[in-house]
Scaffold this motif. Structure first.
Motif, short mmCIF file in Angstrom:
data_model
loop_
_atom_site.label_atom_id
_atom_site.label_comp_id
_atom_site.label_asym_id
_atom_site.label_seq_id
_atom_site.Cartn_x
_atom_site.Cartn_y
_atom_site.Cartn_z
N ALA A 364 68.62 -18.82 -39.65
CA ALA A 364 67.26 -19.28 -39.41
C ALA A 364 66.91 -19.22 -37.93
N PHE A 365 67.90 -19.36 -37.05
CA PHE A 365 67.63 -19.28 -35.62
C PHE A 365 67.41 -17.85 -35.16
N GLY A 366 67.79 -16.86 -35.99
CA GLY A 366 67.61 -15.47 -35.62
C GLY A 366 68.64 -15.00 -34.63
N ASP A 367 68.45 -13.76 -34.16
CA ASP A 367 69.42 -13.16 -33.23
C ASP A 367 69.04 -13.35 -31.77
N GLY A 368 68.03 -14.15 -31.52
CA GLY A 368 67.65 -14.43 -30.14
C GLY A 368 66.70 -13.41 -29.53
N THR A 369 66.18 -12.49 -30.35
CA THR A 369 65.21 -11.51 -29.85
C THR A 369 63.95 -11.57 -30.70
N ALA A 370 62.84 -11.13 -30.13
CA ALA A 370 61.58 -11.14 -30.87
C ALA A 370 60.62 -10.15 -30.22
N TYR A 371 59.65 -9.69 -31.01
CA TYR A 371 58.59 -8.82 -30.49
C TYR A 371 57.50 -9.69 -29.87
N ASP A 372 56.84 -9.15 -28.87
CA ASP A 372 55.72 -9.84 -28.26
C ASP A 372 54.58 -9.93 -29.28
N PRO A 373 53.95 -11.10 -29.43
CA PRO A 373 52.85 -11.24 -30.41
C PRO A 373 51.74 -10.21 -30.23
N GLN A 374 51.44 -9.83 -28.98
CA GLN A 374 50.41 -8.82 -28.75
C GLN A 374 50.84 -7.46 -29.28
N GLU A 375 52.14 -7.16 -29.16
CA GLU A 375 52.64 -5.89 -29.69
C GLU A 375 52.61 -5.89 -31.21
N ILE A 376 52.92 -7.00 -31.81
CA ILE A 376 52.86 -7.10 -33.27
C ILE A 376 51.42 -6.94 -33.74
N ALA A 377 50.47 -7.49 -32.97
CA ALA A 377 49.07 -7.44 -33.38
C ALA A 377 48.51 -6.02 -33.35
N ARG A 378 49.06 -5.15 -32.51
CA ARG A 378 48.54 -3.78 -32.47
C ARG A 378 49.53 -2.74 -32.98
N GLY A 379 50.73 -3.19 -33.35
CA GLY A 379 51.77 -2.27 -33.79
C GLY A 379 51.95 -2.25 -35.29
N GLY A 380 52.88 -1.42 -35.75
CA GLY A 380 53.10 -1.28 -37.18
C GLY A 380 54.53 -0.98 -37.53
N VAL A 381 54.72 -0.72 -38.81
CA VAL A 381 56.06 -0.56 -39.38
C VAL A 381 56.07 0.65 -40.30
N PHE A 382 57.14 1.42 -40.24
CA PHE A 382 57.43 2.43 -41.25
C PHE A 382 58.58 1.92 -42.12
N VAL A 383 58.43 2.04 -43.42
CA VAL A 383 59.54 1.75 -44.34
C VAL A 383 60.00 3.10 -44.87
N ILE A 384 61.22 3.48 -44.50
CA ILE A 384 61.76 4.81 -44.78
C ILE A 384 62.87 4.69 -45.82
N LEU A 385 62.94 5.68 -46.72
CA LEU A 385 64.04 5.72 -47.68
C LEU A 385 65.19 6.50 -47.07
N GLY A 386 66.28 5.80 -46.74
CA GLY A 386 67.43 6.44 -46.11
C GLY A 386 68.19 7.34 -47.06
N GLN A 387 69.05 8.16 -46.51
CA GLN A 387 69.83 9.08 -47.32
C GLN A 387 70.81 8.35 -48.22
N ASP A 388 71.14 7.10 -47.90
CA ASP A 388 72.05 6.33 -48.73
C ASP A 388 71.33 5.56 -49.83
N VAL A 390 68.92 3.29 -49.41
CA VAL A 390 68.53 1.95 -48.95
C VAL A 390 67.32 2.08 -48.04
N ALA A 391 66.35 1.19 -48.24
CA ALA A 391 65.14 1.22 -47.42
C ALA A 391 65.47 0.84 -45.98
N ARG A 392 64.97 1.61 -45.02
CA ARG A 392 65.18 1.34 -43.60
C ARG A 392 63.84 0.99 -42.97
N ILE A 393 63.79 -0.12 -42.27
CA ILE A 393 62.54 -0.59 -41.67
C ILE A 393 62.53 -0.24 -40.18
N GLU A 394 61.54 0.56 -39.78
CA GLU A 394 61.36 0.96 -38.39
C GLU A 394 60.16 0.20 -37.83
#
Length: 672
Positions: A364-388, A390-394
């Motif tokens: 629940a505490f996470g790994d100690g890293t996070a994206y800037d809220p402004q970057e999240i507000a203008r950024g996005g995500v690709f969900v890719i199907l890996g060769q194995d 399993v879905a990979r989130i970019e």
């Protein structure tokens, strides 16, 4: 077994000991009085599986053929009461197995035939040599009749014949093939392996069609491929991603291969599978967008290229003293529990529950890293199907239209440039220039002064290797981790990363691709968010970290691709020297398969590979096959050999030029 004459009479055990047996008598002998004959011609022990099968048959149907025995006598020729089994040792062992498992008594009577007129060794040999087994085709059809006429299940048939239900299903499938195939099998024109390949599908029409297309002399793997060419293999990443259960619930059917250890299989509705993949990826993308707050999220089978996207990465976040204390306390408790219970194989329920609670709290505490809220507000995500599968989130992808506008250039101050003709021209002769301390410098003067400073700065930098190293790492890191509009460096070092996925689709999911991505993400989490702060960060790195960052950034610029439109022989030669310096061994990164190499070269190249890695005989053996068949056979032959095509082999080291001998050196000087 040969049929024996019907007995004239049957005697009890007491009578058998007291009277002399006659040839052909049928007697009931207690099981524990039957013994292996030392004159049995069969010396190799019976396989345990065969004894198990025979025992299962006897348990249901009894002993169908009476063993042939001879009375045992002692050294003086007197009967001992025991009987030596001349023919039927397997039946004796199977009955003994049933007695061992308490299915029958050890003294259970066994109907036997007495033989006194033949040599025991000879009739034992005759029993094994002249016996003709049933043709497998007859066995397959007989099993099918048991299932169809008597309604027996595979489990019931298996129990009656001592074989597994899976074996019964295989025989039932083989018994149900197209009658034309069965007749060819009986005639010896098809092998059992070919029959199993045809029986992958129960479709008689398709079996006949493939037989017409390929003929009766094609290898099994090619038949199996033709039988399933319009289907999706269960090992395909789409099938792995969806799973057989979800696909079946959606109405899809799976063609199972009963003749492989893992069951294999093919998804018979590719369109349904593709729709399920798209829906599932879309669901994952939407869930990530809603949970994490990204502006957009898109599903893709493969990573889309050439979209001009920028990318941002998460950065360390400052934790409060309370959070830091809680994490430390939980970690300390976890380590203490591990030390206390490490030697215990099965943890008490309360301890196991506590481990799970601590894990959940730390997650629940996470790994100690996070994206800037402004970057999240203008950024996005690709969900890719890996060769194995399993879905990979970019995460952290920024579209060009969402990039922030570059900040205006700061005021130049004293070095502000003014155009020539606006006070920049020399004053006319005899006139004193007007004094204007606040006037900007002319463009020509600014060029002159900054050129002087550039050369002096370069000279000073060359004298300070430590700062030069930092400056190079700084320039490369700006190119590797920051957008093009935010790269403040005076070093004109261009860092270009080749788009290797365009040359080798799926390369990002290889061992090397995953290694580079993980290392890049780790460094992206360490470098500062603002590009202006990178210089201080680089200067504060230890020598080891500085070199590691330099090595990573340099690795992103490597381009040894031999493109026909971009010939760079010097760069290719340098790539060989670089590979030699780092002792590159491509066997850990690449293997020859139909997809990666063998299906994309000529038959001559395939034969050459097999000849080099295996033998001349192996190359000749597959040389007469069609190219597709030859490539598949070669893939199996080359597996595990470590063979590589010349382009991937270790380069031949360049031999240094020999030093001139003293006499030769003097001659050279004289000639000069």
């Amino acid at each position: 077994m040969r049929l024996r004459p019907m007995p004239r009479r049957s005697r009890t055990m007491t009578q058998q000991i007291e009277v002399i047996h006659q040839d052909g008598d049928v007697i009931d002998v207690p099981l524990n009085r039957l013994k292996r004959s030392p004159r049995n011609a069969r010396r190799t022990p019976h396989a345990q599986a065969d004894i198990e099968a025979l025992a299962a048959s006897i348990a249901v149907k009894g002993v169908l053929q009476a063993p042939v025995v001879e009375p045992e006598t002692d050294g003086e020729g007197r009967p001992t009461g025991g009987y030596l089994v001349t023919i039927g040792e397997g039946r004796r062992l199977a009955l003994g197995l049933l007695a061992q498992r308490k299915r029958i008594k050890k003294t259970a009577p066994v109907r036997c035939v007495v033989d006194l007129s033949h040599d025991p060794h000879e009739i034992s040999l005759d029993e094994n040599v002249t016996r003709a087994g049933m043709h497998p085709a007859d066995q397959f059809e007989a099993f099918r009749r048991l299932a169809e006429d008597r309604g027996l299940s595979a489990e019931e048939i298996g129990a009656r014949f001592g074989v597994s239900a899976q074996v019964v299903r295989q025989r039932l499938r083989l018994g149900a093939v197209n009658p034309v195939l069965m007749e060819l099998y009986r005639a010896g024109e098809l092998t059992l392996d070919q029959m199993m390949a045809f029986a992958v599908s129960e479709d008689h029409d398709r079996q006949a069609q493939v037989l017409d297309q390929l003929g009766a002399h094609r290898p099994p793997y090619l038949i199996r491929r033709a039988m399933t060419e319009a289907k999706v293999s269960a090992g395909d990443r789409r099938a792995v991603f969806i799973g057989a259960e979800a696909y079946g619930e959606a109405g899809g059917t799976i063609l199972r291969d009963l003749f492989t250890e893992d069951g294999g299989g093919w998804f018979e509705d590719p369109a349904l599978l593709d729709r399920l993949v798209a829906d599932k990826l879309d669901g994952i993308a939407e869930a990530v967008r809603l949970k994490e707050g990204w502006k957009w999220a898109e599903p893709h089978i493969d990573f889309p290229r050439a979209l001009g996207l920028a990318r941002v990465y998460p950065h360390p976040v400052a934790r409060s003293e309370e959070e830091t204390a809680q994490i430390a306390a939980l970690s300390e408790e976890y380590d203490a529990l591990v030390s206390q219970w490490d030697a215990v194989e099965e943890l008490p329920p309360e301890i196991e529950a506590r481990f799970k609670e601590i894990d959940a709290a730390l997650d629940a505490f996470g790994d100690g890293t996070a994206y800037d809220p402004q970057e999240i507000a203008r950024g996005g995500v690709f969900v890719i199907l890996g060769q194995d599968g399993v879905a990979r989130i970019e995460r952290g992808l920024i579209r060009p239209e969402d990039l922030p506008a570059p900040e205006p250039e700061p005021e130049v101050g004293e070095t502000e440039v003014r155009a020539e003709g606006e006070g920049g021209e020399p004053a006319p002769e005899g006139e004193e220039p007007e004094e204007d301390c606040g006037a900007p410098l002319s463009e020509r003067l600014v060029l002159d002064l900054t050129a002087q400073r550039t050369l002096a700065l370069g000279d000073a930098l060359a004298a300070n290797a430590t700062v030069a190293l930092s400056a190079v790492v700084h320039a490369l890191a700006l190119s590797a981790f920051y957008p093009a509009y935010e790269r403040p460096t005076c070093l004109e070092i261009k860092s270009v990363s080749a788009d290797l996925d365009g040359h080798a689709p799926g390369i990002d999911d290889t061992r090397a691709g995953r290694s580079v991505a993980e290392r890049h993400a780790a460094w992206a989490g360490r470098v500062p968010k603002a590009a202006d702060d990178l210089w201080s960060f680089v200067q504060g790195l230890t020598a080891t970290d500085l070199l590691d960052l330099l090595a990573h950034c340099a690795s992103l610029t490597v381009n040894a691709v031999r493109a026909p439109f971009d010939r760079k022989p010097g760069a290719w030669a340098h790539a060989d020297r670089l590979a030699e310096a780092v002792d590159l061994d491509m066997t850990g990164y690449w293997t020859p398969t139909v997809a990666s190499y063998l299906g994309r070269v000529t038959k001559g190249r395939i034969a050459e590979a097999v000849r080099e890695a295996v033998s001349d005989e192996a190359a000749e053996r597959i040389g007469g096959l069609k190219k597709s068949d030859m490539a598949s056979e070669a893939e199996a032959l080359l597996a595990g050999t470590g063979w590589l095509p010349p382009l991937l082999r270790k380069p031949v080291p360049v031999q240094p030029a020999p030093e001139l001998q003293p006499e030769a050196s003097n001659l050279t000087e004289q000639a000069a």
